[in-house]
Design an enzyme around this catalytic site. Structure first.
Site, short mmCIF file in Angstrom:
data_model
loop_
_atom_site.label_atom_id
_atom_site.label_comp_id
_atom_site.label_asym_id
_atom_site.label_seq_id
_atom_site.Cartn_x
_atom_site.Cartn_y
_atom_site.Cartn_z
N ALA A 13 0.96 -1.24 0.11
CA ALA A 13 -0.02 -0.08 -0.10
C ALA A 13 0.73 1.26 0.14
O ALA A 13 0.46 2.38 -0.02
CB ALA A 13 -0.75 0.06 1.26
N ALA A 17 5.50 0.77 -4.00
CA ALA A 17 4.69 -0.43 -4.75
C ALA A 17 3.56 0.41 -5.41
O ALA A 17 3.29 -0.32 -6.51
CB ALA A 17 3.93 -1.15 -3.49
N ARG A 92 12.92 5.35 8.13
CA ARG A 92 13.83 6.21 9.12
C ARG A 92 12.90 7.13 9.80
O ARG A 92 13.36 7.55 11.26
CB ARG A 92 14.75 6.95 8.35
CG ARG A 92 16.03 5.65 7.93
CD ARG A 92 17.24 6.61 7.53
NE ARG A 92 18.29 5.46 7.51
CZ ARG A 92 18.67 4.94 6.27
NH1 ARG A 92 18.19 5.26 4.93
NH2 ARG A 92 19.44 3.79 6.06
N ARG A 98 19.12 4.88 15.38
CA ARG A 98 19.52 4.09 14.31
C ARG A 98 19.36 2.60 14.96
O ARG A 98 18.76 1.68 14.33
CB ARG A 98 20.98 4.19 14.16
CG ARG A 98 21.44 3.37 12.89
CD ARG A 98 22.70 4.20 12.28
NE ARG A 98 23.33 3.16 11.44
CZ ARG A 98 24.50 2.88 11.66
NH1 ARG A 98 25.01 3.14 12.93
NH2 ARG A 98 25.03 1.96 10.91
N GLN A 112 9.63 -12.20 8.26
CA GLN A 112 9.19 -12.79 6.95
C GLN A 112 10.30 -13.57 6.53
O GLN A 112 9.92 -14.51 5.57
CB GLN A 112 9.38 -11.22 6.07
CG GLN A 112 8.25 -10.36 6.51
CD GLN A 112 8.05 -9.35 5.69
OE1 GLN A 112 8.78 -8.85 4.77
NE2 GLN A 112 7.01 -8.38 5.83
N VAL A 129 14.13 -4.46 -0.40
CA VAL A 129 14.18 -2.88 -0.64
C VAL A 129 14.28 -2.17 0.51
O VAL A 129 14.99 -1.25 0.56
CB VAL A 129 13.26 -2.89 -1.76
CG1 VAL A 129 13.23 -1.15 -1.85
CG2 VAL A 129 13.11 -3.54 -2.96
N GLY A 130 13.39 -2.59 1.45
CA GLY A 130 13.22 -1.77 2.68
C GLY A 130 14.47 -1.60 3.44
O GLY A 130 15.35 -2.68 3.54
N ASP A 159 21.10 2.95 -6.87
CA ASP A 159 22.46 3.90 -6.79
C ASP A 159 23.10 3.70 -7.71
O ASP A 159 24.01 4.76 -8.68
CB ASP A 159 23.41 3.17 -5.66
CG ASP A 159 22.59 3.14 -4.47
OD1 ASP A 159 22.25 4.28 -3.81
OD2 ASP A 159 22.17 2.05 -4.04
N ARG A 162 21.71 5.74 -10.90
CA ARG A 162 21.96 7.03 -10.43
C ARG A 162 23.33 7.43 -10.87
O ARG A 162 23.59 8.37 -11.57
CB ARG A 162 21.95 7.51 -9.10
CG ARG A 162 20.75 7.42 -8.29
CD ARG A 162 20.56 7.57 -6.98
NE ARG A 162 19.25 7.59 -6.44
CZ ARG A 162 18.91 7.41 -5.19
NH1 ARG A 162 19.89 6.86 -4.23
NH2 ARG A 162 17.77 7.56 -4.71
N HIS A 187 23.78 0.32 0.97
CA HIS A 187 22.98 1.18 0.34
C HIS A 187 22.79 2.16 1.37
O HIS A 187 21.88 2.24 2.22
CB HIS A 187 21.62 0.71 -0.15
CG HIS A 187 20.47 1.74 -0.37
ND1 HIS A 187 20.77 2.29 -1.60
CD2 HIS A 187 19.40 1.97 0.19
CE1 HIS A 187 19.72 3.24 -1.77
NE2 HIS A 187 18.94 3.10 -0.43
P1 NAI Z 1 6.11 3.89 2.27
O1 NAI Z 1 5.93 4.41 3.93
O2 NAI Z 1 5.34 4.66 1.44
O3 NAI Z 1 5.30 2.16 2.30
C1 NAI Z 1 6.08 1.13 3.21
C2 NAI Z 1 4.73 0.57 3.25
O4 NAI Z 1 5.28 -0.75 4.07
C3 NAI Z 1 3.74 1.05 4.14
O5 NAI Z 1 2.19 0.76 3.50
C4 NAI Z 1 3.71 0.22 5.43
O6 NAI Z 1 2.29 -0.06 5.99
C5 NAI Z 1 4.19 -1.06 5.22
N1 NAI Z 1 4.62 -1.72 5.71
C6 NAI Z 1 5.39 -1.33 7.05
N2 NAI Z 1 5.73 -2.74 7.83
C7 NAI Z 1 5.20 -3.80 7.06
C8 NAI Z 1 5.23 -5.09 7.18
N3 NAI Z 1 5.76 -5.74 8.56
N4 NAI Z 1 4.72 -6.11 6.30
C9 NAI Z 1 4.19 -5.44 5.39
N5 NAI Z 1 4.17 -4.06 4.96
C10 NAI Z 1 4.74 -3.46 6.16
O7 NAI Z 1 7.57 3.53 2.04
P2 NAI Z 1 8.09 3.54 0.62
O8 NAI Z 1 8.60 4.91 0.11
O9 NAI Z 1 7.55 2.93 -0.23
O10 NAI Z 1 9.60 2.92 0.87
C11 NAI Z 1 9.68 1.46 1.52
C12 NAI Z 1 11.02 1.36 1.76
O11 NAI Z 1 11.95 1.09 0.64
C13 NAI Z 1 11.64 2.14 2.87
O12 NAI Z 1 12.06 1.45 3.96
C14 NAI Z 1 12.49 2.93 2.08
O13 NAI Z 1 13.63 3.49 2.95
C15 NAI Z 1 13.13 2.01 1.22
N6 NAI Z 1 13.86 2.44 -0.17
C16 NAI Z 1 15.03 1.69 -0.43
C17 NAI Z 1 15.45 2.00 -1.65
C18 NAI Z 1 16.66 1.10 -2.05
O14 NAI Z 1 17.22 1.60 -3.04
N7 NAI Z 1 17.21 -0.06 -1.23
C19 NAI Z 1 15.20 3.19 -2.36
C20 NAI Z 1 14.04 3.60 -1.82
C21 NAI Z 1 13.36 3.39 -0.73
#
Ligand code: NAI
Length: 344
Positions: A13, A17, A92, A98, A112, A129-130, A159, A162, A187
């Site tokens: 959500a 995604a 974050r 941290r 998971q 990704v998270g 990265d 980029r 990352h």
């Molecule tokens: P967002 O906050 O819009 O969405 C995250 C979603 O994960 C929310 O809907 C939340 O309810 C859900 N969530 C939280 N805990 C969960 C769980 N235990 N099981 C299933 N769903 C859960 O965040 P966004 O922008 O979609 O980013 C997601 C993650 O990706 C963040 O940690 C962000 O830092 C990371 N990220 C990583 C990148 C990379 O290059 N590795 C690049 C950009 C973001």
């Protein structure tokens, strides 16, 4: 048409995604002949939002999308998976310290990982990704002992992309003319974008990046810091973290796993380090130059590393070791039933 594959996206959500699901469902990742069942996991309060996402996916009327399964239950989300894209995490902003952030995410990725172990196919390809993506990936892999560690990767392709784009814009060529950039390590801002083995196609011939750019000071200075700080710059400008570009990078990463990297080219992804490449310690998920064939990722070994690169490759490994040690300590505490921190 091939049998449908089951693809999970967690954090379904959320904003990444929202950009990602359409690309996966329309065949950009697994090909135009591969039908898909999408499993969408999020936490209970987000289920109404997830319903809206499901309605939109239905309204796209996509030929490859066989079924969409929205859920907050791991046993349903992880059942018989071919692919898991683990996006959801505690961001974050919500937990500023941290150590606490790591602890909260360890709880998610332990759970998971255990669900992958219990419910997914043993051949499942897992992309984390998270954030903190490398360490979350390590915890998920450790929590799924019967799934090969090689099946777990984390995203540093954003990265990588980029870095390609920065060089391409400097040279006035399309980003696809820039090959073999490397992102080393975490990352995080300690990552090292390395162009010593990068080639830029200019006017039909491949030039070494330093020769094409003709500005060593930029390549060894502002180029590196721009890539390292790009995520922060986007949050500052957009008030939200990268989503469109993250979704594109996820697609690039998973497409390469599914279909392989072109001959003679490599990409960057976080993979499990066995301690046998470039002096990077074992038991870290570390971003290396990677080639992929038959869905197997292999570290490209034997590239020359100069003193400039050496220090940076080691520094990001040191940060990852610290993160790992904190995360493993949190993992041990989670296993302890009396410890109140298990609620995190
Ligand atoms: P967002 O906050 O819009 O969405 C995250 C979603 O994960 C929310 O809907 C939340 O309810 C859900 N969530 C939280 N805990 C969960 C769980 N235990 N099981 C299933 N769903 C859960 O965040 P966004 O922008 O979609 O980013 C997601 C993650 O990706 C963040 O940690 C962000 O830092 C990371 N990220 C990583 C990148 C990379 O290059 N590795 C690049 C950009 C973001």
């Amino acid at each position: 048409m091939a049998e449908p594959i089951r693809v999970l996206v967690t954090g379904a959500a959320g904003q990444i995604a929202y950009s990602l699901l359409f690309s996966i469902a329309k065949g950009d990742v697994f090909g135009k002949q591969q039908s898909i069942v999408l499993h969408l996991l999020d936490i209970p309060p987000m289920l109404p939002v997830l319903e809206g996402v499901v309605m939109e996916l239905q309204d796209c009327a996509l030929p490859l999308l066989r079924e969409v399964i929205p859920t907050d239950k791991e046993e349903e989300a992880f059942k018989d998976l071919d692919v898991a894209v683990l996006v959801g995490s505690i961001p974050r902003g919500e937990v500023t310290e941290r150590k606490l952030l790591l602890k909260a995410n360890v709880a998610i990725f332990k759970s998971q990982g255990a669900a992958l172990e219990r419910f997914a196919k043993k051949t499942v390809k897992v992309l984390v990704v998270g954030n903190p993506a490398n360490t979350n990936c390590l915890i998920a892999a450790k929590s799924a002992p019967s799934i090969p560690k090689e099946n777990f990767t984390c995203l540093t392709r954003l990265d990588h992309n980029r870095a390609c784009s920065q060089v391409a814009m400097r040279c006035g060529v399309p980003a696809t003319h820039v090959k073999n950039v490397i992102i080393w390590g975490n990352h995080s801002p300690t990552q090292y974008p390395d162009v010593h083995h990068c080639k830029v196609n200019m006017a039909g011939s491949d030039l070494a990046c330093f020769e094409a750019v003709k500005d060593d000071t930029w390549l060894k200075g502002d180029f590196i810091s721009t890539v390292q700080q790009r995520g922060v710059a986007i949050i500052k400008a957009r008030k939200q973290s990268s989503a469109m570009s993250a979704a594109k990078a996820i697609c690039d990463h998973m497409r390469d796993i599914w279909s392989g990297t072109p001959e003679g080219e490599f990409t960057s992804m976080g993979v499990y380090s066995t301690g046998n490449s470039y002096g990077v310690p074992e038991d870290l998920v570390y971003s290396f130059p990677i080639q992929i064939k038959d869905k197997c990722c292999r570290i490209v070994d034997g590239l020359a590393i100069n003193d400039f690169s050496r220090g940076k490759i080691d520094a990001t490994a040191t940060e990852l070791m610290e993160e790992r040690d904190m995360a493993v300590a949190a993992l041990a505490m989670l296993g302890h039933p009396q410890n109140p921190d298990t609620r995190l």
